[in-house]
Design an enzyme around this catalytic site. Sequence first.
Site, short mmCIF file in Angstrom:
data_model
loop_
_atom_site.label_atom_id
_atom_site.label_comp_id
_atom_site.label_asym_id
_atom_site.label_seq_id
_atom_site.Cartn_x
_atom_site.Cartn_y
_atom_site.Cartn_z
N ASN A 192 124.91 16.71 73.06
CA ASN A 192 124.69 17.74 74.08
C ASN A 192 123.24 17.69 74.52
O ASN A 192 122.33 17.85 73.72
CB ASN A 192 125.02 19.12 73.51
CG ASN A 192 124.98 20.19 74.58
OD1 ASN A 192 124.26 20.06 75.58
ND2 ASN A 192 125.73 21.24 74.39
N CYS A 197 126.89 20.83 78.76
CA CYS A 197 128.07 21.16 77.98
C CYS A 197 129.40 20.80 78.64
O CYS A 197 130.24 20.16 78.06
CB CYS A 197 128.02 22.64 77.66
SG CYS A 197 127.36 23.57 79.03
N HIS A 444 130.21 27.92 75.98
CA HIS A 444 130.32 26.62 75.34
C HIS A 444 131.61 25.98 75.83
O HIS A 444 132.60 26.67 76.05
CB HIS A 444 130.35 26.84 73.83
CG HIS A 444 130.26 25.56 73.08
ND1 HIS A 444 129.18 24.71 73.24
CD2 HIS A 444 131.11 24.95 72.21
CE1 HIS A 444 129.38 23.63 72.47
NE2 HIS A 444 130.54 23.76 71.86
N ASP A 461 134.18 18.40 70.51
CA ASP A 461 133.21 19.49 70.69
C ASP A 461 131.81 18.88 70.57
O ASP A 461 131.25 18.78 69.48
CB ASP A 461 133.44 20.54 69.59
CG ASP A 461 132.52 21.74 69.76
OD1 ASP A 461 131.63 21.69 70.62
OD2 ASP A 461 132.69 22.73 69.02
#
Length: 1106
Positions: A192, A197, A444, A461
Amino acid sequence: MQHQEDDEILVPHSDFPEGPQPMEVAQAESMSTVEAPIVDDPPSGRFTWTIENFSRVTKKLYSDIFYVGGYKWRILIFPKGNNVDHLSMYLDVADSTTLPYGWSRYAQFSLTIVNQIHNKYSIRKETQHQFNARESDWGFTNFMPLAELYDPGRGYLVNDTCIVEADVAVRKVIDYWSHDSKKETGFVGLKNQGATCYMNSLLQTLYHIPYFRKAVYHMPTTENDMPSGSIPLALQSLFYKLQYSDTSVATKELTKSFGWDTYDSFMQHDVQELNRVLCEKLEDKMKGTVVEGTIQQLFEGHHMNYIECINVDYKSTRKESFYDLQLDVKGCRDVYASFDKYVEVERLEGDNKYHAEQYGLQDAKKGVLFIDFPPVLQLQLKRFEYDFMRDTMVKINDRYEFPLQLDLDRDNGKYLSPEADRSIRNLYTLHSVLVHSGGVHGGHYYAYIRPTLSNQWFKFDDERVTKEDMKRALEEQYGGEEELPHTNPGFNNSPFKFTKYSNAYMLVYIRESDKDKIICNVDEKDIAEHLRIRLKKEQEEKELKRKEKAEAHLYTIIKVARDEDLLEQIGKDIFFDLVDHDKVRSFRIQKQMSFLSFKEEVAREFDIPVQCQRFWLWAKRQNHTYRPNRPLTPQEEAQSVGQLREISNKANSAELKLFLEVERGQDLRSIPPPEKSKEEFFLFFKLYDPSKEELRYVGRLFVKSSGRPMDILMKLNEMAGFAPDEEIELFEEIKFEPHVMCEKVDKKATFRTSQLEDGDIICLQKSSQVRSNEPYRYPDVPSFLEYVHNRQVVRFRFLEKPKEDEFCLELSKVHNYDDVVERVAQHLGLNDPSKIRLTSHNCYSQQPKPQPIKYRGAEHLSDMLVHYNQTSDILYYEVLDIPLPELQGLKTLKIAFHHAIKDEVVIHTIRLPKQSTVEDVIKDLKSKVDLSQPDAELRLLEVFYHKIYKIFPLNERIENINDQYWTLRAEEIPEEEKNLGPQDRLIHVYHFMKDAAQNQAVQNFGDPFFLVIREGETLAEVKLRIQKKLQVPDEEFSKWKFAFLSLGRPEYLQDSDIVSTRFQRRDIYGAWEQYLGLEHTDHAPKRSYAANQARHTFEKPVKIYN
């Protein structure tokens, strides 16, 4: 991306480098509903904190500790704001300082300020956070405006008591760092970059469409392309690394290649725009290549917009293509309901008839049907939408279901247009679910993907990839609410619901009949040779760096400074001390290598024979200067490099810093250094020339401690290039932190008497220049060093353009306030410096501080540039129309004057001394506004969210009036109000409508006003007066409804109702809670005026006069 709605989150202690500050208010003043820790502690709970004498708390306040999920928590509140004009409130891990290293815990929580008059007006904000040692508190810096909190009529502060509630649910958290994604799942994540994101989840989704990846690999690129300048190459490189790397992959090159290389570029776009930018650019780059048309083949579908007349034979159609479909979430329970809405038929009739070419205005139906769907169907769910009433974006967290298999041929193909090819079966399988967790202003993003459409889902993620089950990928992403039980008798037991903030915002489906083609094999041979070579080389370099890092403990860095470096740097890069060690030659040497072998390496590097090298160790002195201290002894030189570093370095740095002394003979060849006796000092010399304001290095000498400077004057003149008998002055450079110390050296005293030693620095200059009549700015060495030490280039920006540097000035840190504004005024060509107002820079937000610097409010320039423990080089300026000292004694108010007869609002800026009253404001206004008659009386009102909250008494002092959150409105007092009969009432009249999106909640709009109602008057009579006052045409007015509203609930009135019977309350508190409501649609254009009042819309045209 750390986030919170309205940019509210700020970890408070980052602002207080010295840690929590001592409380000014005794803790005993706050009472709590939780006294003792609970043994059988639930994972969720509510804590209520009653704070008495609230307005007396000046700094910050912690609540008592309460327990949830086995952890200790407390609330941290800043009653006067954490450097903002809002209440600031955070949830804090109470024992964070004593928890074991590496601790972390995850909690979802809400904080509420309870409205003690009407619970429904309580203000509640929720968020979630991973707490750890670095961020042990989390919450809202801008929880609510202080002006609202402290307004006694609002109900948040009653009897100076404030009630705070915290609902906390502790979630299980997995050990983040020890997880090896490649080993556990076969896939790797993406790093990230801070703001990227949503990009990561989109890139993973595209990567896992193998047909797309293959096409990207087949795009022609060459070895001369640079990834940061070529989207195809950057994407190829990224996909290759995702396929073959063992650790997470960076995206910087890709974001650079399409020009989104700043945080802003991500903030200003959304995932859909990114998807389009990427696909359009790739489509463009694929033209004329073997993969031309791939994007269309995969993602492009077509729909038909039609308008069909009902009574005549006329139909108009238009075919359009799409790469993704935007589906409504609001009011739809699932994907099918959204598709139903998408193809819903709209009737064009009444005022809204359709103009059909030769038939004129006709009743018609209008809609959309699909001609074909693409193999890969991308559905964007409209989770974010604009709320017109609140003039802001909101996130819709409603429950919205999506199926694993999507049949778009259902109900006999009701979504398809007549010309659709019915032989194609539009049955789709879900491939990926992109999820957003959080509020409107950030949050997020992550994705659930099943790369081969098997039953195994994976969660991507950022860096972390995990295996997940189907329930997690589907049902848990529908959104909606979940209720958290808490079985705890010590808590207030109403159940609390948490909105599920994580929910799907994009779905990717793959058509069953195309899945074998799309989920194809991609291997090395699909990747161009030059790309494989380039990327393997990159991998090898990365591996080498990793190896170097892993073996770093086996090596020492030796930095060798020489005369050449001093000559190069002094007077350019540095002025104090001798050298910047980061700019000298450094050697990476194995620790076990002997120092003698290292000398051989130096001999090869600098062409200086080993016997001609003498190395000196540097030492940091107590006065913070860094100087050569002593030569290495033969015993030390016999040791290994590692042992030597230990001796030289108590400060634990992995480096060894040395000065290499080389002596030159007559022919400038290096010769072995002479023995150094204890009686000799090793001194360095700099030369200063005030006519050029120039300092440079001229060399070094050994001098006898018993000798005197006079004995070496000729030698020094030779080094300086002066005549042998030139008279010179000598100064010793002693230190420069925190201030410069530079003293004259007595030429007649011995070096020992002058307390000189090895490594000292002497600066010399011609005596004639010191005594000269020439107007040198800095005639001698001490004044020049003082100047260099304090000089500061400041970047000035115009306050209204806070992102752009306008000009730079070289100033001195010791300049006082007057010096600085004088220089700015001079630069701007202004002759009155007192009209300059400066504002400091906030280093954290990169914005101007909210409050400007007061007149002479900072002693020195250095004070203006400091923000907590950081120093900036930016100041903002504005040019006032009156001197600042005068302005500071004045209060500026923006007042909207509503004309009694003309349909207009004029905004006036009123400036009066702070001790003035409302009466003075009205007097001033009268001289500026256009009155309907000369003796008209005015009044001043406070209007907030289209309601009137107060009429200001004439004797109220203006310094307490805040026009930042609400509108100040001035108007003439109508004649009818001046002589009220005993039974007459003055009531509030507001416009309102019901918001379908918010359970029919009443929303006010437009301009509120007062109206006199007479005893026994019917609604019909009142209506006539209102219509006349507002000048509404009959046709429009006939659609209006009238209601008596109390506490926001409308009770509709009939024409025959006697209005005055409803308004019986005499008490003035909460007059705005009872009003006559006019229900109709809001036709006003959305207009905002004045930056801080963007929330208010006016129905009358606005002019601004300053």
